[in-house]
Design a protein around this motif. Structure first.
Motif, PDB file in Angstrom:
ATOM      1  N   ARG A   5       0.829  -1.209   0.000  1.00  0.00           N
ATOM      2  CA  ARG A   5       0.000   0.000   0.000  1.00  0.00           C
ATOM      3  C   ARG A   5       0.864   1.259   0.000  1.00  0.00           C
ATOM      4  NH1 ARG A   5      -0.485   2.969   4.805  1.00  0.00           N
ATOM      5  NH2 ARG A   5      -0.043   1.847   6.737  1.00  0.00           N
ATOM      6  N   LYS A  84      -8.827   5.783   0.442  1.00  0.00           N
ATOM      7  CA  LYS A  84      -8.553   4.376   0.793  1.00  0.00           C
ATOM      8  C   LYS A  84      -8.262   3.568  -0.454  1.00  0.00           C
ATOM      9  CE  LYS A  84     -10.976   3.799   5.160  1.00  0.00           C
ATOM     10  NZ  LYS A  84     -12.203   3.292   5.808  1.00  0.00           N
ATOM     11  N   HIS A  88      -4.675   1.686  -1.158  1.00  0.00           N
ATOM     12  CA  HIS A  88      -4.599   0.243  -1.380  1.00  0.00           C
ATOM     13  C   HIS A  88      -4.085  -0.126  -2.763  1.00  0.00           C
ATOM     14  CE1 HIS A  88      -7.230   0.124   2.339  1.00  0.00           C
ATOM     15  NE2 HIS A  88      -6.121  -0.516   2.651  1.00  0.00           N
ATOM     16  N   PRO A 125      -8.704   7.800   8.002  1.00  0.00           N
ATOM     17  CA  PRO A 125      -7.425   7.095   7.795  1.00  0.00           C
ATOM     18  C   PRO A 125      -6.325   7.788   8.610  1.00  0.00           C
ATOM     19  CG  PRO A 125      -8.535   7.443   5.700  1.00  0.00           C
ATOM     20  CD  PRO A 125      -9.328   8.205   6.733  1.00  0.00           C
ATOM     21  N   GLU A 209      -6.847   3.537  11.949  1.00  0.00           N
ATOM     22  CA  GLU A 209      -7.848   4.587  12.074  1.00  0.00           C
ATOM     23  C   GLU A 209      -7.381   5.637  13.077  1.00  0.00           C
ATOM     24  OE1 GLU A 209     -12.111   2.533  11.283  1.00  0.00           O
ATOM     25  OE2 GLU A 209     -11.054   1.831  13.071  1.00  0.00           O
TER      26      GLU A 209
END
Ligand code: NYM
Ligand code: MG
Length: 212
Positions: A5, A84, A88, A125, A209
């Motif tokens: 990632r 996100k 990813h 995030p 988180e």
């Protein structure tokens, strides 16, 4: 093995510290070195929520203080699905301001505690790295006058700085302070090297988180 990632890297600091310049340079520098990287600037004034925020900042509109705090947070949340997805896909995201500006600016108004200010952004995030561009109020003043937006006064910026210092005591976050009084190129080299180290370290780790 799962795909690697990208890293989430936040740039924070008081107004005029050079966050926007360094954010642009960092994304350019990372791309030139063969990494995938994108820049997001908060507030993003281009969305409907961002336009409301912008009209508040330029004093075209008066908004109640809780309301504007929640709008700044909503302006981050509206980007979360795409952020996100990109992370990813291995794309590093550099954010020019994030939840820490949100908390520091509202807390500086005086009647909002840090805990209340943080709540709307809980679960965003979590940045893998928060670069704090440190510049003394004197050096910031030497960079020219503030503009005419709300919050652009040295007395308010001093309170914002104190709120940032409180947030930096949180050792569950990866804060790194850099000296923003250096030349643009020297600071860029330092920031890029810290960023690349972080990208390497987190590529196989799950995204976490914020404040959870
Ligand atoms: N600001 C920025 C907030 O008050 N809350 C937030 O959540 C964010 C992201 O908006 N003075 C303030 C800080 C700035 C102003 O930002 C506009 P910029 O980076 O100057 O466009
Ligand atoms: Mg500004």
């Amino acid at each position: 093995m799962a795909a690697r990632r990208g890293a989430l890297i936040a740039l924070e600091g008081v107004d005029r510290a050079g966050k926007s310049t360094q954010g642009r340079r960092l994304v350019q520098g990372l791309r030139a070195a063969g990494h995938k990287a994108d820049l997001i600037r908060f507030p993003d004034r281009t969305t409907e929520i961002g336009q409301l925020i912008s009209s508040y900042l330029v004093r075209e509109k008066d908004l109640e203080d809780h309301t504007v705090h929640l709008l700044f947070s909503a302006n981050r949340w509206e980007h979360v699905p795409l952020m996100k997805e990109k992370l990813h896909q291995g794309i590093t995201i550099v954010v020019d301001r994030y939840a820490f500006s949100g908390v520091a600016f509202t807390n500086a108004k005086g009647n909002f505690c840090l805990d209340w200010c943080k709540q709307p952004d809980v679960g965003l995030p979590k940045p893998d790295l928060i670069l704090f561009l440190q510049l003394s109020p004197e050096e910031a003043a030497e960079r020219g006058n503030y503009g005419h937006e709300r919050y652009e006064s040295s007395s308010f910026q001093e309170k914002v700085l104190q709120s940032f210092y409180c947030l930096m005591e949180d050792k569950t976050l990866n804060w790194k302070t850099v000296d923003a009084s250096q030349s643009i190129e020297d600071l860029h080299r330092e920031i890029k090297s810290i960023a690349e180290k972080t990208m390497e370290e987190v590529q196989n780790k799950p995204l976490e988180e914020l404040w959870k």
